[in-house]
Structure formats: structure tokens, C-alpha cells
Enzyme design. Structure first.
Site, short mmCIF file in Angstrom:
data_model
loop_
_atom_site.label_atom_id
_atom_site.label_comp_id
_atom_site.label_asym_id
_atom_site.label_seq_id
_atom_site.Cartn_x
_atom_site.Cartn_y
_atom_site.Cartn_z
CG ASP A 389 -1.89 1.08 1.33
OD1 ASP A 389 -1.65 2.13 0.69
OD2 ASP A 389 -2.89 0.92 2.04
CG HIS A 390 3.18 4.09 -3.16
ND1 HIS A 390 4.19 4.40 -2.28
CD2 HIS A 390 3.64 4.47 -4.38
CE1 HIS A 390 5.21 4.93 -2.93
NE2 HIS A 390 4.90 4.98 -4.20
NE ARG A 391 -4.08 3.90 1.31
CZ ARG A 391 -5.21 3.42 1.80
NH1 ARG A 391 -6.24 4.21 1.99
NH2 ARG A 391 -5.34 2.13 2.10
#
Ligand code: CAO
Length: 416
Positions: A389-391
Site C-alpha cells: 500500500d503506497h499510502r
């Protein structure tokens, strides 16, 4: 003590606004922050909220009427606790106000008046769009505007309502529904009902795919020594009823990596503002069953030996395939491993299983010629990847994480 609720400064160039909704009536008790009235100009909506708790004594406006800055909207009788001075004291200072409906312009003694009121949020939208939102019960302030200068358009409201109905987050792009196709027009067909597991998985996967910005990081590791070790010890583990495949080694390496990089073992809170670090390492293991993909959880992996993990893996995957796994055993994973190494493939990017933030995908190992600086030597290479999850996770952290796993699996003596 009575208080006039008046229209705040509407800003330059706005003479009058229209009264949209009136959310209260005489006799209603309101708390601080309750929305009393919605005002509408041709550019924006403005919610007027109560600054104090109290009881509405009188409403001085009607829906659709035009009002301007300082118009009195309503009269509020403040709760005693909200009053700055005891009632007796106020009464002694000023005559008790009898607020009557006529004449409308009658003023309350200044000693008892407090103003002004706060503006909550200004939303830019045309009156017809605001009406449309009201008809659908949609709060304009929650809609992501796509019009010029941040104006909410009718399509924004339609998308918002669609996304709410489909469970997608506000602001997510909603794809138009696929048209229903009669495939029999081109040849013979058979319709097979999807299993419950597949139907549930489909919903979960779609939600994960739509809500998580996924990135995949590919890597590989030299497991030549690990394989030699495994061949020696797998018989002893087999005698105890376990199966020492590559997976227990990978589980150990992942547990070490999660200890070193705790973000990968975390979860975003529901508002996406905090990362929750878990002090336990419970690994979800994707198991391929006839009815579809099921992910049982092996707990406290960091505290278990290789042979314990090998035994538990056999037990859990067997019970999952026989549909004997309990619902509680499918919950609480902090990270997932999906291994297709027993089947085929050189790499794949699995979908993150929320609320987790990363997943490891393992592919089939292969003997390859590797350059050792002076010659090519045959080495057993294991390809693997993580989707994350790039967040929560940056690309550099992901590369460090996979590098750590690769080194842990190569250095078998240290791992065991
Ligand atoms: N490279 C080469 N061989 C591998 C391997 C790898 N990465 N991983 C496993 N193998 C071998 C095993 O050693 C075993 O060989 P032997 O039978 O000769 O000993 C064979 O492949 C089968 O392994 P396995 O699948 O029985 O055992 P496992 O511990 O590797 O995996 C389990 C267990 C439950 C994870 C697996 O059976 C399974 O269901 N995998 C599918 C998961 C899946 O569907 N993922 C996709 C989900 S989408 O994200």
C-alpha cells in the site's frame, strides 16, 4: 437568557441569500454545532450552526425567503449551564425579554444578545445541483467537486451516491456497470454458480483493488544452501507429521523482516491518519482450495521454530481444504504470504489484503547460471515479490524489505 441567531457576514458582493432548509422548529433543543439552517446563494451553500446549547423559542424566517447579513434567523433560549452569568443577575440588570412574533423587527435587549454565528463550510454548487443533492439526502460538503473553481456538479453527486451504494470510498472513481451480454448468441454456454467463498472473495478483492494504491516490488534470492539444508532435515520433520517445504523458511525470514520494518506489519486507521503498529506477528497463508482461495492465520510466527511452523502449516492447510477451519482462525493476520511456488510462474503481484498493508508473493525456484565474479555457477534462485500500500510504504522501504528477506533466506545458518 435569550440570544438572537443572526446571519453572519455574507462577504463582499453578496447582498441576499435564499433560505434553503430549516432544520429546527420552536421547542427543539439544540446542542452546540447542530446545523440550524442552510442558506443558499447562486454560488454556494452555507450551513449555520448553533454556537450554544439551548431551546429554540422562535423561528423568524421561512424556506425560500431572501435574507441578508445580520437578519435574525431565530431566537434561542440558552441552557442555564451555557449562560455566562446567573439568571437572577441578568434579570436584575435588564428587563426580562418577552420575545413575541410581531413585529418581526423587535429587538431583544442588548445585554442578552450574543452574536455572531460561525460559517461551517462553503460549498460551491448551483441551486439546481443543491436541490438535487437535497432530494437524494446527500451532504454536499462530502462530495468531491470536479467543476471549475471547485464547483460541485450533478455528476459528482451521482458518482458520490453510486460509490456509497457500492461501498467504495467517497471520491473514488466509479466505473460504469458492465452491460449484460447474452453469450449464447455466439455458441453453446453453461452457467456455473460461483461458490460462496469466491463471491465473498470477489467483493473483498475488488474493494482492496479500488481503495489501495498498489505497487509491486520484485526480487529474487539464492536458496541453494537453504535447499541443501532442507533436503537433510525434511525427513525428521516428516516423521513428526510436518512438511518442510520452502514456506516455513520464508515465514521465518518474513517474521524477522517485519520485526525490523514494523510499518509492513501495521494497519492504517479508518481515517487514514494514523498507522497502527502491531507487536504480534500473525501470518495469513493463502491456501488454494476447490471452493476458492482461503487465508488461514498462523499466529506468533516469530516465536515458533521451523519444525513447529512446518507442522502447523500442514495442519492448517489440510483443515482449510477440508473446510474444517474455524472462522476465528481466519482472522487477525498482520501480513500475508501467497505461494504459487509449488505450481509455476516466474513472478506475480498479489492483491494486498486490507487492513494489512503488504503481501508477499512467492514463485517457483529455478536453477540458473549466476556470475560469481569469475565464472557462471549453477544456483537455485527463488523469485518473489511484495505488493504494498503506497499510502504507507515508500518504494525505497519496499526495496530494503525485500533485500532483507533475500539476505535472510541466503544466510540459512543464521536463519535457523
Ligand atoms: N519453488 C519450487 N518448488 C516449490 C516452491 C517454490 N517456491 N514452493 C513449493 N514447492 C514445492 C514443494 O517443495 C512441494 O514439492 P514436493 O511435494 O516435491 O516436496 C511442492 O512444490 C508442493 O508444495 P505445497 O504446495 O504442497 O507446499 P507449500 O508449503 O509450498 O505450500 C500452501 C502450502 C498451502 C501455501 C500451498 O499448497 C497452496 O495452497 N498454495 C497456493 C496459494 C495460492 O493459491 N495463492 C494465490 C493467491 S492469489 O494471491
Amino acid at each position: 437568557m435569550l440570544k438572537e441567531i443572526i446571519i453572519p457576514d455574507l462577504g463582499e458582493g453578496i447582498d441576499t441569500v435564499e433560505v434553503g432548509e430549516i432544520n429546527v422548529k420552536p421547542g427543539d433543543h439544540v446542542e452546540t454545532g447542530d446545523i440550524l439552517v442552510v442558506l443558499e446563494s447562486d454560488k454556494a451553500s452555507m450551513e449555520i450552526e448553533a454556537e450554544d446549547a439551548g431551546t429554540i423559542k422562535e423561528i423568524r424566517i421561512t424556506p425560500g425567503s431572501e435574507v441578508r447579513t445580520n437578519t435574525i434567523l431565530a431566537i434561542l433560549e440558552l441552557d442555564q449551564s451555557a449562560e455566562p452569568t446567573p439568571v437572577e443577575e441578568v434579570e436584575a440588570q435588564a428587563p426580562k425579554a418577552e420575545v413575541t412574533p410581531e413585529p418581526v423587527e423587535e429587538e431583544i435587549p442588548q445585554a442578552q444578545v450574543e452574536a455572531p454565528i460561525t460559517k461551517r463550510k462553503v460549498v460551491s454548487a448551483s441551486p439546481s445541483v443543491r436541490r438535487f443533492a437535497r432530494e437524494l439526502g446527500c451532504e454536499l460538503s462530502q462530495v468531491t467537486p470536479s467543476g471549475p473553481k471547485g464547483r460541485v456538479l450533478k455528476e459528482d453527486i451521482q458518482n458520490f451516491v453510486k460509490s456509497r451504494l457500492s461501498g467504495a470510498p467517497a471520491g473514488a472513481v466509479v466505473s460504469p456497470a458492465q452491460p449484460e451480454i447474452d453469450f449464447s448468441q455466439w455458441g453453446e454456454i453453461e452457467t456455473v454458480r460461483l461458490s460462496k467463498i469466491r463471491r465473498v472473495t470477489a467483493v473483498n478483492l475488488q474493494r482492496a483493488w479500488q481503495t489501495i494504491p498498489h505497487v509491486a516490488q520484485m526480487d529474487e534470492t539464492d536458496i541453494t544452501e537453504l535447499e541443501a539444508f532442507r533436503q537433510v532435515f525434511k525427513h525428521a520433520v516428516a516423521k513428526e507429521g510436518g512438511k518442510l517445504s520452502i514456506l516455513p523458511f520464508i515465514m521465518k525470514a518474513v517474521a524477522l523482516a517485519l520485526q525490523k520494518y514494523p510499518d509492513f506489519n501495521g494497519s492504517l486507521d479508518i481515517r487514514g491518519e494514523n498507522l497502527i503498529h502491531k507487536k504480534y506477528i500473525h501470518l495469513g497463508i493463502a491456501v488454494d482450495t476447490e471452493a476458492g482461495l482461503v487465508v488461514p492465520v498462523i499466529r506468533d510466527v516469530d516465536q515458533k521454530s521451523l519444525s513447529q511452523l512446518a507442522l502447523e502449516l500442514v495442519d492448517v492447510s489440510l483443515r482449510t481444504r477440508e473446510r474444517k477451519i474455524k472462522p476465528a482462525e481466519l482472522m487477525g493476520a498482520t501480513f500475508t504470504i501467497s505461494s504459487l511456488g509449488g505450481i509455476s510462474g516466474t513472478g506475480f503481484s498479489p492483491i494486498v489484503n486490507p487492513p494489512q498493508v503488504a503481501i508477499l508473493g512467492v514463485s517457483k525456484s529455478k536453477m540458473t547460471p549466476e556470475w560469481n565474479g569469475s565464472e557462471f555457477v549453477p544456483r537455485l534462485m527463488l523469485p518473489f515479490s511484495i505488493s504494498y500500500d503506497h499510502r504507507v510504504i515508500d518504494g525505497a522501504s519496499a526495496a530494503r524489505f525485500t533485500k532483507f528477506i533475500a539476505e535472510a533466506l541466503s544466510a540459512i545458518k543464521e536463519l535457523v
